[in-house]
Scaffold this motif. Sequence first.
Motif, mmCIF file in Angstrom:
data_model
loop_
_atom_site.group_PDB
_atom_site.id
_atom_site.type_symbol
_atom_site.label_atom_id
_atom_site.label_comp_id
_atom_site.label_asym_id
_atom_site.label_seq_id
_atom_site.Cartn_x
_atom_site.Cartn_y
_atom_site.Cartn_z
ATOM 1 N N ARG A 89 0.836 -1.202 0.000
ATOM 2 C CA ARG A 89 0.000 0.000 0.000
ATOM 3 C C ARG A 89 0.865 1.245 0.000
ATOM 4 N NH1 ARG A 89 -4.938 -0.227 4.309
ATOM 5 N NH2 ARG A 89 -6.145 -1.803 3.235
ATOM 6 N N VAL A 90 1.781 1.278 0.981
ATOM 7 C CA VAL A 90 2.613 2.468 1.121
ATOM 8 C C VAL A 90 3.528 2.617 -0.081
ATOM 9 C CG1 VAL A 90 4.242 3.639 2.610
ATOM 10 C CG2 VAL A 90 2.568 2.083 3.593
ATOM 11 N N SER A 91 4.190 1.498 -0.451
ATOM 12 C CA SER A 91 5.166 1.600 -1.526
ATOM 13 C C SER A 91 4.510 2.011 -2.828
ATOM 14 C CB SER A 91 5.889 0.270 -1.713
ATOM 15 O OG SER A 91 6.765 0.079 -0.644
ATOM 16 N N LEU A 92 3.369 1.403 -3.150
ATOM 17 C CA LEU A 92 2.707 1.762 -4.400
ATOM 18 C C LEU A 92 2.219 3.204 -4.353
ATOM 19 C CD1 LEU A 92 0.715 -1.397 -5.480
ATOM 20 C CD2 LEU A 92 2.773 -0.428 -6.468
ATOM 21 N N ALA A 93 1.644 3.570 -3.223
ATOM 22 C CA ALA A 93 1.144 4.945 -3.118
ATOM 23 C C ALA A 93 2.288 5.938 -3.274
ATOM 24 C CB ALA A 93 0.440 5.147 -1.782
ATOM 25 N N VAL A 94 3.362 5.686 -2.530
ATOM 26 C CA VAL A 94 4.510 6.600 -2.618
ATOM 27 C C VAL A 94 5.115 6.540 -4.017
ATOM 28 C CG1 VAL A 94 6.865 7.012 -1.816
ATOM 29 C CG2 VAL A 94 5.066 6.559 -0.168
ATOM 30 N N GLY A 95 5.318 5.325 -4.528
ATOM 31 C CA GLY A 95 5.969 5.158 -5.824
ATOM 32 C C GLY A 95 5.188 5.842 -6.926
ATOM 33 N N LEU A 96 3.882 5.578 -6.990
ATOM 34 C CA LEU A 96 3.083 6.134 -8.084
ATOM 35 C C LEU A 96 2.946 7.652 -7.954
ATOM 36 C CD1 LEU A 96 0.324 3.391 -8.370
ATOM 37 C CD2 LEU A 96 2.224 3.818 -9.921
ATOM 38 N N THR A 97 2.668 8.120 -6.739
ATOM 39 C CA THR A 97 2.463 9.559 -6.578
ATOM 40 C C THR A 97 3.750 10.329 -6.820
ATOM 41 O OG1 THR A 97 1.189 8.798 -4.698
ATOM 42 C CG2 THR A 97 1.151 11.146 -5.133
ATOM 43 N N ALA A 98 4.831 9.845 -6.214
ATOM 44 C CA ALA A 98 6.092 10.565 -6.392
ATOM 45 C C ALA A 98 6.514 10.537 -7.844
ATOM 46 C CB ALA A 98 7.180 9.945 -5.515
ATOM 47 N N MET A 99 6.302 9.379 -8.495
ATOM 48 C CA MET A 99 6.656 9.284 -9.911
ATOM 49 C C MET A 99 5.813 10.264 -10.725
ATOM 50 S SD MET A 99 5.237 7.885 -12.841
ATOM 51 C CE MET A 99 4.226 6.465 -12.461
ATOM 52 N N ALA A 100 4.503 10.275 -10.465
ATOM 53 C CA ALA A 100 3.631 11.169 -11.217
ATOM 54 C C ALA A 100 4.071 12.620 -11.033
ATOM 55 C CB ALA A 100 2.188 10.995 -10.765
ATOM 56 N N LEU A 101 4.404 12.953 -9.799
ATOM 57 C CA LEU A 101 4.844 14.317 -9.512
ATOM 58 C C LEU A 101 6.126 14.650 -10.273
ATOM 59 C CD1 LEU A 101 3.947 16.603 -7.557
ATOM 60 C CD2 LEU A 101 5.712 15.799 -6.010
ATOM 61 N N ALA A 102 7.096 13.714 -10.196
ATOM 62 C CA ALA A 102 8.387 13.955 -10.848
ATOM 63 C C ALA A 102 8.211 14.047 -12.356
ATOM 64 C CB ALA A 102 9.368 12.846 -10.494
ATOM 65 N N ILE A 103 7.414 13.141 -12.914
ATOM 66 C CA ILE A 103 7.227 13.139 -14.367
ATOM 67 C C ILE A 103 6.474 14.395 -14.789
ATOM 68 C CG2 ILE A 103 6.110 11.936 -16.286
ATOM 69 C CD1 ILE A 103 8.579 10.580 -15.175
#
Lengths: 301, 341, 571
Positions: A89-103
Amino acid sequence: MTDIPQIAAQPRNQWWDVWDQFKTHKGALIGAIFFLVILLGVIFGPWLWGIDATFIDIRSRNQGPSFAHPMGTDQLGRDSFARMMAGGRVSLAVGLTAMALAIGLGTLIGVIAGYFKRLDGLLMRTTDLFLALPLLPLLLVIIMLFRDKLNAAFGPEGGIFILMVSAIGATSWMQTARIVRGDVLAIKEREFVLAARSIGTPNRRMITRHILPNVLSPIMVSATLGIANAIITESALSFLGLGFPPDFPTWGRLLFDSVDYLQQYPERVMWPGLAISLTVLSVNYMGDGLRDALDPKIRGR
Amino acid sequence: MFTFTIRRLILTIPTLLFISLVLFTIVKLSPSDPTGNLPLTIPPEVREKIRESLGVNKPLLVQYLLWLKQFFWLEPRIFLEHSFGWNLGTADETRLISYQTRSPVMDLIVQRLPQTLWVVGVAYLVGTLIALPIGIISAYKQYSVFDQLGTLVSMIGFSVPPFFSGVLVIVIFSVMIPSDSYFWLPSIYDTTHEVTDWASFKYQFRQMIMPVMVLALQITAQISRFTRASMLDNLNQDYVRTARAKGLKEKTVVLVHVLRNSMIPVVTVIALGIPSIFGGAIITEQVFKVNGLGQLLIIAIQGGDVPTVQTLTFIFAILIVLFNLIADVLYGILDPRIRYD
Amino acid sequence: MKLKTALMGAAASLAVVPMAMADGHEGERGRDGQLNIIYWQAPSTLNPYLSGGTKEVESASLVLESLARFDNTGALIPSLAESIPTIENGGISEDLKTITWKLKDGVMWSDGSPVTSEDAIFSWKYCTDENSGCAQASYFDGVENMEAVDAQTVKITFNAPKPFPYTALVGAESPVIQAAQFAECLGARAPECTDANFGPIGTGPFKVDEFKPNDVIQFSANENYREAGKPAFATVLFKGGGDAAAAARSVLETGEFDYAWNLQIDPNLLANMESQGKGKVVTAFGTSVERIHVNQTNPDPALGDERGTVAHPHPFLTDPAIGKALSMAIDRELLVEVGYGAGGQVTCNVLPAPEVYASTANDACKTQDIEGAKKVLADAGWTAGGDGILTKDGNRLSILYQTSTNAVRQDAQALIKQWWNELGVEVELRNIDGSVFFGGDPSSPDTFQKFFADVEMYTNNFAGVDPEAYMANWRCSEIPSPETQWQGANMQRFCSEEYDALVDELATTAGIDARAVIVKQLNDMLMQSYSIIPLVHRGGVSAHANTLAGVKITDWDSEMWNIADWYRTGN
């Protein structure tokens, strides 16, 4: 170009074409299904699975996989299966959100810098500045300045989540920005762009219709690599005490913590490693499929 | 292009000065302290004395200006003295001193440079050389077995962090394989080792294998993905069809025309990566005890060693600015239509 | 005043017997080739006066020696000195204000020049110079003067009676350095002497060949070492870097190294590595205690600048009943088993050693009693609220529990959280990077001095064998506050006039038995306030290869204290 009758029959929304093309991409479809399974698993899994991820049953520590604990238990007797789901939960949430933000940030800055010559210098020097910032001291400063405020506003978990995501996002957009800008610089001089400009296409349409679709593939690659990067960075930050509370499992942390047990309990390191790799792979295939589907030259071929 | 380069070079000076100020502020603001790692048996008043002697308590601006003077005026002169044996009267001035070792920061960096260049530099070279052909072939034969395998390996390679892959290869090659076997590899990098003859070169090679491979895996994964994506974009372009129609050899079409036009994102990624060679590889260096610049930086950060962190990150910043400039110049060479004026 | 102590008696008796050849193993100096030592935290300098870190002190102890040192039992043994001065042998004056050390005859520095009393005096001057920032200055506390009686004799005068005078120039932390080498390095010039700081000339069994800061040191045997046939090793490679697990692996599994230091990893893992049969794990206990401090002041962020100051007592933790219940709920045996193995022992005292000082009044805590703890809380008037969390007078029993980042600590945090949850206590965990937590930077909210949490856990100890300075940590005046830039050692803000008076009494009491009585009383007062919850008496854990013999690990001094006696065995 044999689909003419279909198009003639009804002006279809182009996204249906994209979806049709996406469906024919076997890798993308498998990737998407897999991703969905992982997503559903981590969202609903912890509700269905009775054991809490932080519950310590010290008598059953260091167990291998069994019926009661399908992925075994860790050194304190916590159920690895529950921890994997909660961690996901945490990893996907962090991974997807941070990635979306960075991209998002990277693409925006890259396109603007590449397209508008006047802003190029300023934006790229800013990128240089961000590239030069040392991550660790920067995070220490961010946390010192903002943690208590964010905690007060969003609660401890929400506050840390926002902090982590924005910290990872804010320190990993630069590569995307540089890559996108480089491509935009070249595309801007291509014939079709010159042609579009000659008929007076406004800048905004120019960017969304002509520039962006042509820089999609490096963005997709950045996005795929970005997820892996965010998940691992999160674990490094949590490990340093800059992230989630120590008993809060995440895939990166589980992987990090179990590396020491590589010889004794190899399965323990396998689960988080597999989960991260499979997530990244499925996102990669989805990205491949999406890229092909969005390319009008391939679509309908 | 030439005037552009000159103009940009001049512009780097204010850019770098500004970056150095931002870096300094962040490093100073960050809450780690030079006495933080000392045993708790050392009483607070002694700690305060230590801070005082390090100059930690001076005003921020004074410390920054002192650093500027030492970095841009004193250290270059000392470098000249060492290189040419001149006397520029530096003997009485205080050099840029690390809080932790109480020795000149520049000496530390010079000491660490060899092992970092050996390990991280070679890994970057190896990684790039493997990545380019993989990227090109995977794109040309999209969805072939080779492509699928390449995707699998590079994705797993990128999602498995070196703190895991490093320990994994140590367990395999240093623990499970007996130490008298030919395939055994040392798990601890010997920084005192000197290459003088064939045997010592062989040892150097052996101790480099594991760290280089672990690092190269990550680098390969990244560069090959970008190469593949960019090649794929270009393979469908009209000019490729035109070139083929003109009767050019397939090899020429792919390796000259397509590759050249696909290089822009690849050049960007490589230019972003080269400064990181200097930054060292913090985790990999730690796993294999290479103790290069990455380890120097992380220890300095943990120890609140402001002069070392500031100097290292600033040199890093110089390289970033420089290589991004080089990338910009290369864009113009790869695609003459790109103009910056 | 008679100073008859078990400790010093032991020291004196040992002093007569010259250091016995270890296990009868004798031979030429340097016969056993190379010794490989790994300290996963690498030394940053070899001048222990400039950096007080354990890694620097221990690596320097191969080269630099002091007048006397502590052996593996905590007894004082002479090294550069001929014998240990006592009142009986006239080395300590009757008024306890002077101590006179006599150097051994014919001791030479590794460069061949003789060691004189001037070197000892210079070492004192070097460290106590106003501008040097000497990390070991506290070892010279109370030293008014040092003078040379003759070339071999040093007389140290204290400004007040010093019941325990064996601090200055005793132990690895305050060694004797060569006056000739450091003459130009006094005060603010200390950091400029890089060559001297990285390659001190010493009297120890080894001398420095090459020093790479934070990386590696190469030593070779000191041909002028005073004992014939020692050291057995011709060279030492002292490598740093990596982490504790990797260091353990390099000795116990790959066999690349002979000795690894400070292996605080999962004991189960360590035992598994040890079972490979390449080496042994050794432990030594000193005074380190892993403990939980219970904040007596209110860390509520709403208090702004007055957060964590004595102006605002903690809403509920000042009640000893809560501390008592929290302590009773902990299964210390399990903490030791999971986190420390042979490197830990259950303790109920903040001062567990030396043995004469260890109280037995609090031993009830050794067994976990969750039901008892619940009863204590119920008797104190705490009742479960709707969510199962105990409440009383509008206060919820909700605790923020912080510690430094460290795998063993995080496991202990998780375990303790679960036990406290069983009592109906809500627990939020936080871990902070050690360099910030212990850093003491007044601008950071996360330092252990500021203690902006309800409870915090870490390890503390005291150097040497005398606990006077350590027990003085909990005086009211030691409370960290904004006025003192948050300096101070009384983390939990314990304050009692009675305690302070007793500390004053200790400072003027001589005789180990009388001192022990006071020290035990002090310990018990702290324990019964339940502002400190001791958990584990921690030892140093190291590992050495089976082929390395003569290792006698100690926590009272450098682990390398007897490296001159180490040798290689056949198997």
